[in-house]
Design a protein around this motif. Structure first.
Motif, PDB file in Angstrom:
ATOM      1  N   ILE A 194       0.856  -1.342  -0.267  1.00 31.15           N
ATOM      2  CA  ILE A 194       0.076   0.131   0.087  1.00 31.15           C
ATOM      3  C   ILE A 194       0.661   1.247   0.056  1.00 31.15           C
ATOM      4  CG2 ILE A 194      -1.711   1.393   1.457  1.00 31.15           C
ATOM      5  CD1 ILE A 194      -3.034  -1.299   2.528  1.00 31.15           C
ATOM      6  N   ILE A 195       0.682   1.920  -1.089  1.00 34.68           N
ATOM      7  CA  ILE A 195       1.623   3.209  -1.152  1.00 34.68           C
ATOM      8  C   ILE A 195       0.719   4.462  -0.708  1.00 34.68           C
ATOM      9  CG2 ILE A 195       3.300   2.154  -2.828  1.00 34.68           C
ATOM     10  CD1 ILE A 195       1.842   3.710  -5.145  1.00 34.68           C
ATOM     11  N   ASP A 196      -0.754   4.392  -0.925  1.00 35.05           N
ATOM     12  CA  ASP A 196      -1.531   5.522  -0.474  1.00 35.05           C
ATOM     13  C   ASP A 196      -2.743   4.902  -0.156  1.00 35.05           C
ATOM     14  OD1 ASP A 196      -2.044   8.048  -0.457  1.00 35.05           O
ATOM     15  OD2 ASP A 196      -2.514   8.589  -2.370  1.00 35.05           O
ATOM     16  N   GLN A 197      -3.367   5.753   0.789  1.00 35.13           N
ATOM     17  CA  GLN A 197      -4.524   5.415   1.405  1.00 35.13           C
ATOM     18  C   GLN A 197      -5.299   6.436   1.504  1.00 35.13           C
ATOM     19  OE1 GLN A 197      -5.059   1.791   3.838  1.00 35.13           O
ATOM     20  NE2 GLN A 197      -6.152   3.370   5.126  1.00 35.13           N
ATOM     21  N   ILE A 198      -6.733   6.506   0.942  1.00 32.28           N
ATOM     22  CA  ILE A 198      -7.798   7.743   1.332  1.00 32.28           C
ATOM     23  C   ILE A 198      -9.019   7.154   1.745  1.00 32.28           C
ATOM     24  CG2 ILE A 198      -6.495   9.341  -0.278  1.00 32.28           C
ATOM     25  CD1 ILE A 198      -9.001   8.773  -2.025  1.00 32.28           C
ATOM     26  N   ASP A 199      -9.693   7.852   2.553  1.00 27.86           N
ATOM     27  CA  ASP A 199     -10.962   7.837   3.126  1.00 27.86           C
ATOM     28  C   ASP A 199     -11.968   8.666   2.217  1.00 27.86           C
ATOM     29  OD1 ASP A 199     -10.269   5.666   4.794  1.00 27.86           O
ATOM     30  OD2 ASP A 199      -9.868   7.069   6.661  1.00 27.86           O
ATOM     31  N   SER A 200     -13.107   8.317   2.090  1.00 27.30           N
ATOM     32  CA  SER A 200     -14.152   9.047   1.385  1.00 27.30           C
ATOM     33  C   SER A 200     -15.376   8.486   1.726  1.00 27.30           C
ATOM     34  CB  SER A 200     -13.927   9.057  -0.205  1.00 27.30           C
ATOM     35  OG  SER A 200     -14.870  10.001  -0.768  1.00 27.30           O
ATOM     36  N   TYR A 201     -16.528   9.085   1.148  1.00 23.17           N
ATOM     37  CA  TYR A 201     -18.068   8.553   1.395  1.00 23.17           C
ATOM     38  C   TYR A 201     -18.632   8.866   0.002  1.00 23.17           C
ATOM     39  CZ  TYR A 201     -19.141  13.452   1.875  1.00 23.17           C
ATOM     40  OH  TYR A 201     -19.095  14.774   1.783  1.00 23.17           O
ATOM     41  N   ALA A 202     -19.980   8.233   0.104  1.00 23.06           N
ATOM     42  CA  ALA A 202     -20.864   8.412  -1.093  1.00 23.06           C
ATOM     43  C   ALA A 202     -22.503   8.062  -0.559  1.00 23.06           C
ATOM     44  CB  ALA A 202     -20.447   7.622  -2.257  1.00 23.06           C
ATOM     45  N   GLY A 203     -23.226   8.616  -1.347  1.00 22.73           N
ATOM     46  CA  GLY A 203     -24.430   8.388  -1.043  1.00 22.73           C
ATOM     47  C   GLY A 203     -25.106   7.627  -2.095  1.00 22.73           C
ATOM     48  N   MET A 204     -26.070   6.740  -2.246  1.00 21.57           N
ATOM     49  CA  MET A 204     -26.849   6.084  -3.072  1.00 21.57           C
ATOM     50  C   MET A 204     -28.154   6.981  -3.312  1.00 21.57           C
ATOM     51  SD  MET A 204     -27.044   3.441  -5.113  1.00 21.57           S
ATOM     52  CE  MET A 204     -25.831   2.229  -4.792  1.00 21.57           C
ATOM     53  N   ARG A 205     -28.120   7.626  -4.227  1.00 21.30           N
ATOM     54  CA  ARG A 205     -29.258   8.423  -4.664  1.00 21.30           C
ATOM     55  C   ARG A 205     -29.839   8.363  -5.949  1.00 21.30           C
ATOM     56  NH1 ARG A 205     -27.398  11.796  -7.710  1.00 21.30           N
ATOM     57  NH2 ARG A 205     -26.429  13.781  -6.990  1.00 21.30           N
ATOM     58  N   LYS A 206     -30.740   8.758  -6.613  1.00 22.67           N
ATOM     59  CA  LYS A 206     -31.121   8.932  -8.066  1.00 22.67           C
ATOM     60  C   LYS A 206     -32.038  10.114  -7.948  1.00 22.67           C
ATOM     61  CE  LYS A 206     -34.000   6.860 -11.533  1.00 22.67           C
ATOM     62  NZ  LYS A 206     -34.682   5.422 -11.911  1.00 22.67           N
ATOM     63  N   ILE A 207     -31.583  11.195  -9.151  1.00 17.37           N
ATOM     64  CA  ILE A 207     -32.691  12.186  -9.238  1.00 17.37           C
ATOM     65  C   ILE A 207     -32.965  12.496 -10.847  1.00 17.37           C
ATOM     66  CG2 ILE A 207     -30.438  13.897  -9.820  1.00 17.37           C
ATOM     67  CD1 ILE A 207     -33.505  14.725  -7.451  1.00 17.37           C
ATOM     68  N   GLU A 208     -34.362  12.877 -10.826  1.00 12.32           N
ATOM     69  CA  GLU A 208     -34.690  12.781 -12.223  1.00 12.32           C
ATOM     70  C   GLU A 208     -36.281  13.498 -12.124  1.00 12.32           C
ATOM     71  OE1 GLU A 208     -36.216   8.935 -13.679  1.00 12.32           O
ATOM     72  OE2 GLU A 208     -36.520   8.270 -11.723  1.00 12.32           O
ATOM     73  N   VAL A 209     -36.823  14.047 -13.415  1.00 14.14           N
ATOM     74  CA  VAL A 209     -37.838  14.665 -13.420  1.00 14.14           C
ATOM     75  C   VAL A 209     -38.844  13.753 -14.595  1.00 14.14           C
ATOM     76  CG1 VAL A 209     -38.963  16.530 -14.827  1.00 14.14           C
ATOM     77  CG2 VAL A 209     -36.902  16.801 -13.639  1.00 14.14           C
ATOM     78  N   LYS A 210     -39.924  13.345 -14.050  1.00 14.15           N
ATOM     79  CA  LYS A 210     -41.079  12.361 -14.484  1.00 14.15           C
ATOM     80  C   LYS A 210     -42.305  12.978 -14.122  1.00 14.15           C
ATOM     81  CE  LYS A 210     -40.674   8.455 -11.651  1.00 14.15           C
ATOM     82  NZ  LYS A 210     -40.165   7.078 -11.669  1.00 14.15           N
ATOM     83  N   PRO A 224     -23.403  13.832  -3.047  1.00 18.16           N
ATOM     84  CA  PRO A 224     -24.991  13.314  -3.250  1.00 18.16           C
ATOM     85  C   PRO A 224     -26.041  14.482  -2.965  1.00 18.16           C
ATOM     86  CG  PRO A 224     -24.172  12.484  -1.223  1.00 18.16           C
ATOM     87  CD  PRO A 224     -23.040  13.211  -1.569  1.00 18.16           C
ATOM     88  N   SER A 225     -25.828  15.582  -2.042  1.00 21.39           N
ATOM     89  CA  SER A 225     -26.668  16.652  -1.821  1.00 21.39           C
ATOM     90  C   SER A 225     -26.885  17.296  -2.847  1.00 21.39           C
ATOM     91  CB  SER A 225     -26.082  17.429  -0.489  1.00 21.39           C
ATOM     92  OG  SER A 225     -24.794  17.824  -0.820  1.00 21.39           O
TER      93      SER A 225
END
Length: 882
Positions: free
Chosen positions: A302-318, A429-430
């Motif tokens: 391991i030469i580099d390590q980062i922490d992150s996050y994400a949100g599961m969401r979907k946006i649309e017009v219908k 995600p916001s």
């Protein structure tokens, strides 16, 4: 019991920031000329302001160093490197802010220099040292140890510079040069302008987000891009590495509350598809975030390590079941109930005083029952978006509008910064929608630009134009022929009361702005002497509450007619605008949040989500009453003498026409203020000054240059001359026969300003009498005094036109032509009427060739038939003045 006549308001008391308020301070530093503090002002540490990790979506836990704190600064007129410095400035607060410790406007003719001594920087062999800036407004050149290491243009986006090659083993010195012309340049500047008024605010220059160092390996993760795909229950992740990524492997571990739910491996330069079984979705009601850990490996190490996050969401017009296009989040319709958040602070202007303050705004908005924020023509620090992700607030992100006059180069700069904005904020995600333009502010090429935005980010909605239809008091302002091209939304602004947007195929109907109801709260003004601005004044708290209830009732009806979103102006007062739900200092909420949440629940089920619980933990409420004018008088007589109180009482005394008390209070105020020439003190002095006997009048008269340097050219002269006129000239102008000799005899000796005021009064008097010889005489005398300083009290073009029509004196006509030449140069560079007057004066004194040039310019600009008639007469050698 509360005394009758007092105003009831609700005061916000944050329970969660005690440690922030009592953080260690350096006693050698304090905010400069602070108008109103926030509860976090005293928590700002000069040793380590805003110490939090600045990039929550790409976290390296070790190897970083915050550079916020005291730097040396210098303001120069030239490119020459500073030899000495003006003092210390507290980074990352803009130089115009109180928290910078400087509070000084940066002019377009000036450069701002920063210096920071870094000392030795430890690193292992092969490691790199990166310098990060969250934002510098506007154009920055960075030097390390006298070597230029990088440049960046753009006042709102982050940038990184590799310092490795210029590092020294011992001491290192960082130098940053900043140029920021604000609204006088080509760059996007939002609502900040050099001379703020009404809906425009104080300019912000220089470093205004966190500066920090980071040590990284030779090959490291530069960026990531995460796309959620709810229908496929997967995230797509792409890495961007510094170099040689084809030699490396990557491992991505996804966790849910500490439990691993996915683990994928592969070449670092590939695209990773990360399947999530039974995914939890992100929404305002349940803002769930998955934790990501990304490991970059070389030969299994391991030469580099980062922490992150994400949100599961979907946006649309219908369309919904009734045929109305709606905004759908995670396949469910959600009404976007929002506020127009501008992100200004009385102590830090563009920069929140502390991280707790930054988070407070978002918690307060959600506690009031809103689920959406339209972030208005400003890009916030990364931690602001981190909190919108964590708290569950939908964000409509405005791009920062180009300079509205679109000078050459402005379009290119706007498009460059637009692309940087999308890259920088892509993973949050916001953020569910981009807003391209606001109310035709610098609007151009909308069809082309909406396509660019959609190509760069097809995952979000696009509001191509918020407020192309703008109604104020039911009056529609100018609009373009094709306002919603390329947009997912048909957006209307309506002040103060809401209305629906037009129903158009494939577009959702939204109300991009409404409200703006002003309720000033005494004691919490950014500027005591400014009149509170709003689209409509409510007068008091009870009326504001009733207005808000009626507006909510209207929204409920409009929602049934297809409206899918509303953005209320605004959550917080901003500078001279006192139309927020909460005061600018975040001290007073004007409607009880329980009441607001109840009203808002008719559009979005706020009472059943986490914001209800959050508000109970977050806010404690008590009633507060302000003292009446009579009670404030009593406090003064009993010896209260602090400057804030005196300023407020003096202004109240003037408004109550209590002349004797106003004079006494003003005299005391001038004795206790520490810096007479601070902006807020000078504004109060102008307000207090109504007589030549006032001690404040003598301050203006004797210190004109210093007053003008702070408040603008000719400000002192205008006030001095107005008072001279009101005392010694105006009382006599109603006489049927004006005895000018008597006026000149009794007027005190205020020098050339008094004489100039007499010249102007005589000029207007003779104009009204149609005494053209005397009018022309005093026109010449007046403008000989007024034009060099460009301080005419009157419309220069109108006065000069009368000279042209009614004077035959060659000397006066030539002088009037010179006056118009200077007026065009200084004031009316694009005025066909000014060109016409100048051309006619030139023609009357015999300069026909030059006159024709200017008259043609006037006609080309205006297509005015009267100007065309004058042009034809000039060509035919006929008189234009008969």
């Amino acid at each position: 019991m509360l005394m009758q006549g007092r105003v009831l308001v609700v005061i916000l008391s944050l329970l969660l920031i005690t440690s922030d308020i009592y953080s260690q301070r350096n006693e050698n530093w304090s905010p400069k000329n602070l108008s109103i503090p926030t509860r976090w002002t005293t928590g700002v540490s000069s040793d380590s302001p805003l110490p939090e990790y600045p990039r929550p979506q790409l976290v390296r836990k070790n190897g970083w160093r915050n550079l916020n704190g005291k730097w040396n600064y210098k303001i120069t007129q030239t490119e020459s490197w500073p030899v000495t410095y003006d003092g210390d400035i507290l980074v990352p607060f803009p130089i115009e802010s109180s928290l910078s410790g400087v509070k000084r406007k940066l002019l377009p003719t000036e450069l701002l220099w920063y210096r920071k001594k870094l000392g030795p920087i430890k690193r292992l062999k092969g490691e790199k040292v990166l310098l990060h800036f969250g934002a510098i407004d506007w154009q920055a050149t960075v030097y390390l140890n006298n070597v230029e290491v990088g440049r960046h243009t753009g006042g709102y986006t982050e940038f990184t510079i590799d310092l490795t090659k210029a590092l020294q083993n011992s001491n290192n010195e960082l130098l940053v040069k900043v140029y920021d012309p604000t609204d006088k340049g080509i760059g996007p500047h939002g609502k900040q302008v050099l001379n703020p008024q009404n809906i425009y605010y104080t300019s912000c220059s220089g470093i205004w987000q966190t500066a920090w160092l980071e040590t990284v390996p030779e090959i490291y993760v530069k960026d990531i891009r995460i796309n959620p795909d709810l229908d496929k229950t997967a995230f797509t992740l792409t890495l961007k590495t510094s170099e040689k990524s084809h030699l490396c492997q990557a491992e991505i571990v996804v966790s849910e509350s500490g439990k691993i739910v996915a683990n994928v491996n592969g070449p670092a330069d590939s695209t990773f598809i990360i399947k999530i079984e039974n995914p939890k979705t992100w929404s305002p009601a349940s803002p769930f975030l998955y934790d990501f850990q990304i490991r970059l490996k070389y030969k299994e190490k391991i030469i580099d390590q980062i922490d992150s996050y994400a949100g599961m969401r979907k946006i649309e017009v219908k369309p919904d079941n009734f045929g109305f296009n709606r905004i759908y989040l995670n396949n469910k319709y959600i009404f976007n109930l929002g506020v127009l958040d501008q992100g200004y602070w009385p102590d830090g202007i563009y920069t929140a005083p502390t991280d707790s303050a930054l988070c407070f705004d978002l918690k307060a908005i959600k506690a009031m029952g809103f689920n959406t924020i339209r972030k208005h023509i400003k890009i916030e620090p990364a931690r602001w978006y981190y909190y919108t992700d964590k708290l569950g607030l939908l964000v409509w992100q405005d791009f920062v509008n180009p300079n509205q006059k679109l000078p050459e180069g402005a379009k290119i700069e706007f498009e460059n910064e637009l692309k940087e904005t999308i890259d920088q904020l892509y993973n949050h995600p916001s953020i569910i929608s981009w807003v391209l333009f606001n109310e035709r502010w610098g609007q151009y090429d909308q069809g082309r630009l909406t396509k660019i935005v959609k190509d760069l980010d097809p995952s979000r909605l696009l509001n191509g134009h918020s407020g192309e239809l703008l109604y104020v008091n039911n009056q529609l302002r100018d609009r373009s022929d094709n306002p919603y091209q390329g947009s997912d939304m048909a957006d209307v602004h309506s002040y103060p009361f809401p209305r629906n947007a037009p129903k158009l195929p494939g577009k959702v109907q939204v109300l991009g702005e409404f409200g703006g109801i002003g309720v000033p709260v005494e004691g919490h003004f950014w500027d005591d002497v400014a009149v509170g601005w709003g689209y409509q004044g409510a007068g008091n708290i009870d009326t504001l509450k009733e207005y808000y209830r009626k507006m909510t009732d209207s929204l409920v009806k409009l929602e049934k007619q297809g409206l899918s979103a509303s953005i209320f102006t605004q959550p917080f007062d901003v500078e001279s605008e006192q139309n927020g739900l909460i005061t600018y200092d975040r001290a007073i909420i004007k409607i009880n949040p329980d009441t607001l949440r109840k009203f808002n629940s008719f559009l979005w089920g706020t009472t059943s989500d986490s914001s209800f619980i959050l508000s109970k933990q977050f806010l404690s409420l008590q009633y507060l009453a302000f003292p009446t004018y009579s009670e404030k008088r009593t406090l003064f007589e009993n010896g209260r003498r602090d400057s804030t109180f005196l300023r407020n009482l003096g202004i109240s005394a003037v408004r109550h026409k209590d002349t004797l008390l106003a004079t006494r209070v003003t005299n005391q105020y001038l004795k206790v203020i520490k810096d007479t020439f601070a902006t807020e003190n000078l504004k109060a002095i102008l307000f207090f000054t109504n007589s030549t006997n006032d001690s404040s009048f003598r301050v203006l008269l004797r210190n004109r240059e210093r007053v003008n340097a702070v408040l603008g050219k000719n400000t002192a002269e205008r006030y001095v001359m107005r008072i001279i006129s009101s005392e010694y000239i105006l009382p006599y102008l109603n006489d049927s026969i004006i005895n000018w000799g008597q006026i000149e005899k009794i007027i005190p000796q205020y020098g050339e300003l008094a004489e100039e005021e007499i010249f102007s009064s005589k000029m207007i008097s003779y104009l009204n009498k149609k005494d053209w010889n005397n009018f022309s005489k005093y026109y010449m005398l007046y403008y000989k005094r007024a034009m060099p300083s460009n301080r005419s009290k009157f419309h220069v073009n109108n006065m000069s036109w009368q000279v042209f029509l009614n004077s035959s004196n060659p000397e006066i006509l030539k002088f009037a032509a010179k006056v118009m030449e200077k007026n065009i140069e200084k004031n009316d560079a694009n005025s066909p009427e000014a060109f016409d007057t100048y051309a006619n004066l030139l023609y009357k004194i015999g300069n026909r060739s030059e006159a024709l040039i200017w008259e043609r310019k006037a006609f080309e600009l205006s297509k005015n038939p009267e100007i065309k008639q004058n042009l034809d007469r000039m060509i035919a050698n006929q008189k234009t003045w008969e």
